[in-house]
Scaffold this active site. Structure first.
Site, PDB file in Angstrom:
ATOM      1  N   GLY A 227       0.822  -1.207   0.000  1.00  0.00           N
ATOM      2  CA  GLY A 227       0.000   0.000   0.000  1.00  0.00           C
ATOM      3  C   GLY A 227       0.850   1.248   0.000  1.00  0.00           C
ATOM      4  N   SER A 228       0.348   2.313   0.582  1.00  0.00           N
ATOM      5  CA  SER A 228       1.022   3.603   0.530  1.00  0.00           C
ATOM      6  C   SER A 228       2.148   3.684   1.557  1.00  0.00           C
ATOM      7  CB  SER A 228       0.018   4.724   0.812  1.00  0.00           C
ATOM      8  OG  SER A 228      -0.358   4.719   2.183  1.00  0.00           O
ATOM      9  N   GLU A 247       5.670  -3.402   0.911  1.00  0.00           N
ATOM     10  CA  GLU A 247       5.746  -3.114  -0.520  1.00  0.00           C
ATOM     11  C   GLU A 247       4.942  -1.839  -0.742  1.00  0.00           C
ATOM     12  OE1 GLU A 247       7.510  -4.504  -2.787  1.00  0.00           O
ATOM     13  OE2 GLU A 247       8.185  -6.302  -1.738  1.00  0.00           O
ATOM     14  N   LEU A 248       5.638  -0.738  -1.056  1.00  0.00           N
ATOM     15  CA  LEU A 248       4.993   0.571  -1.023  1.00  0.00           C
ATOM     16  C   LEU A 248       4.919   1.197  -2.421  1.00  0.00           C
ATOM     17  CD1 LEU A 248       6.696   1.680   2.317  1.00  0.00           C
ATOM     18  CD2 LEU A 248       4.503   0.504   1.989  1.00  0.00           C
ATOM     19  N   CYS A 281       1.644  -0.224  -9.000  1.00  0.00           N
ATOM     20  CA  CYS A 281       2.779   0.346  -8.260  1.00  0.00           C
ATOM     21  C   CYS A 281       3.939   0.695  -9.179  1.00  0.00           C
ATOM     22  CB  CYS A 281       3.246  -0.626  -7.179  1.00  0.00           C
ATOM     23  SG  CYS A 281       2.034  -0.889  -5.870  1.00  0.00           S
ATOM     24  N   GLU A 375       3.185   9.658  -6.235  1.00  0.00           N
ATOM     25  CA  GLU A 375       2.650   8.513  -6.970  1.00  0.00           C
ATOM     26  C   GLU A 375       1.274   8.884  -7.514  1.00  0.00           C
ATOM     27  OE1 GLU A 375       2.369   3.722  -6.446  1.00  0.00           O
ATOM     28  OE2 GLU A 375       1.783   4.918  -4.717  1.00  0.00           O
TER      29      GLU A 375
END
Length: 473
Positions: A227-228, A247-248, A281, A375
């Site tokens: 996520g963020s 995992e960003l 992503c 992003e």
């Protein structure tokens, strides 16, 4: 359709429900249970109580469960894709691609279940190591809390559930609020595949309520989150000493060197920028093109972009559909407007038609603008001219993110130089940074994360290494 929580192998009603609407049609598609504190605790307790049963499964038994799951996904391929499209508005062609990748991911997990092993340690290499035999083994870490995003509601879940089962770890899964149907569907299939009761529990509700309870529980040994960065950093700060895999985000860039074949590159870049409405992503967000090619590249990119088909995600012809929410659509439009007000050239798109944000191409974007430095997670891409590859490398590295980056070049030395200088988790030579297959080590640096996914690599993070030493004297 009124869904139920999945706790300890049972389908459980909740006291409160939230309505789930299609991002595309805005029609109500389900009522989703909102787990109470007690139900989240019950899910954690069920997983905790299943640790020994899961740890005692043989490699053959774990692989067999995963192989059965693969067969079930193959048999239900279209149904799975339609669920993804319905709840997330991912166009069906891309949803089918996600299901195919999900099948591969669980297949890889089944294969890796048979490869979990340690190593012999030559203690006699040390002065005091004579007559001692040493080896390591990898053991399940314990209860995994998996918190997953909306953009790949089956495959990114598979990257957490698959390796957890391969290792023998029970899981409590909290799917994204907009895409819980994929998680419930997975629970149905794993039930059919013979997973022990309590080994998978699915609890839905707000991230603040359900997520925080999972992250702070003493019975949870590891939190894995996609996520963020803002939420990920908050999770790490609350998790204490438990293992946290993050995992960003990213704002992935690609460099296009002078002399390359644009006709081969442009179609790849269009797919990389606009697949799943840019909600990926590693979506291609920043394109740095040598000044000798930038005019031709932009014209070809515009032409290809304007051929994309917008519409119903359940129509197999659709390339682009609705963003995950109207709120996200409004945010993306505001970022475009900010860029245009700063004298950025709007090449195509930039407007909302029939409640869909048109794929948007911007040229000459300053690095401080949101569409560049943050992003974007929307169908928006920036094109900037560069005088050299070195300038492109500097621009890509000038970011708080570092997930993947790409370079197109005909020069081997240039490719090798870029592979060394780009500060990212993965460098793609003569390909877009949006490329991913599911067994590769995938992850980033800086605010893009602290771990690597890809079955073998996730399994290492979901196990504890134990050293055993025998004194033979």
């Amino acid at each position: 359709m009124k869904e139920k929580l999945y706790i300890n192998g049972e389908w459980v009603e909740a006291e409160q429900y939230a309505e789930l609407f299609s991002p595309y049609s805005q029609e109500k598609i389900a009522e989703i249970p909102q787990a109470s504190d007690g139900q989240v605790d019950a899910a954690i307790d069920a997983a905790y109580a299943t640790r020994e049963a899961m740890a005692n499964l043989t490699a053959y038994e774990k692989a067999e469960i995963l192989e059965k799951l693969v067969v079930l996904f193959k048999e239900n391929r279209m149904r799975a894709a339609q669920i993804i499209s319905l709840e997330s508005s991912k166009p069906l062609k891309f949803a089918l691609g996600e299901v195919d990748r999900t099948i591969e991911t669980y297949k890889f997990a089944a294969e890796e279940a048979k490869r979990i092993h340690g190593e012999m340690i030559p203690l006699d290499a040390a002065k005091n190591g004579a007559n001692r035999l040493a080896y390591t083994v990898r053991e399940p870490i314990g209860v995994i809390a998996a918190i997953t995003p909306f953009n790949f509601p089956m495959n990114l879940v598979a990257h957490k559930i698959g390796p957890a089962i391969a290792v023998g770890n029970p899981v409590v899964l909290k799917p994204a609020s907009q895409t819980p149907l994929s998680a419930f569907f997975l629970a149905e299939l794993l039930e059919q595949a013979g997973l022990p009761k309590g080994a998978l529990n699915v609890v839905t509700g707000s991230g603040r309520k359900v997520g925080d309870r999972l992250v702070t529980s003493d019975k949870v040994s590891m939190v894995t989150f996609t996520g963020s960065p803002e939420v990920g950093i908050g999770i790490r700060n609350k998790a204490g000493l438990k293992r946290v895999a993050l995992e960003l985000g990213s704002n992935a860039g690609v460099i296009i060197d002078d002399g390359v074949d644009l006709d081969k590159i442009v179609p790849k870049c269009v797919v990389g920028a606009f697949s799943n409405q840019g909600q990926v992503c590693i979506s291609l967000q920043r394109i740095y093109v040598h000044e000798n090619l930038v005019e031709a590249f932009t014209a070809k990119f515009k032409e290809a972009t304007e051929k994309l088909v917008l519409g119903d995600p359940l129509d197999e012809k659709t390339d682009i559909s609705a963003l995950i929410s109207r709120k996200e659509q409004d945010r993306a439009k505001a970022w475009i407007d900010e860029a245009v007000e700063a004298d950025v050239q709007l090449v195509t798109g930039g407007t909302i038609e029939n409640d869909l944000l048109l794929p948007t191409v911007l040229v000459g974007v300053a690095p401080h603008l949101k569409v560049s430095c943050q992003e974007v997670f929307a169908p928006i891409v920036s094109i900037n001219a560069i005088q050299s590859v070195e300038e492109g490398i500097t621009a890509i590295n000038d970011s708080r993110y570092g997930l993947q980056a790409g370079i197109f070049t005909n020069d081997i030395a240039t490719a090798m130089h870029a592979s060394k200088k780009l500060h990212v988790g993965g460098v793609l030579i003569n390909d877009i940074p949006t490329y991913r297959v599911d067994q590769m080590p995938y992850g980033g640096v800086k605010e893009s994360g602290n771990s690597r996914e890809g079955l073998k690599y996730t399994i290492e993070e979901m196990t504890e290494m134990k050293l055993v030493i025998w004194n033979q004297e």
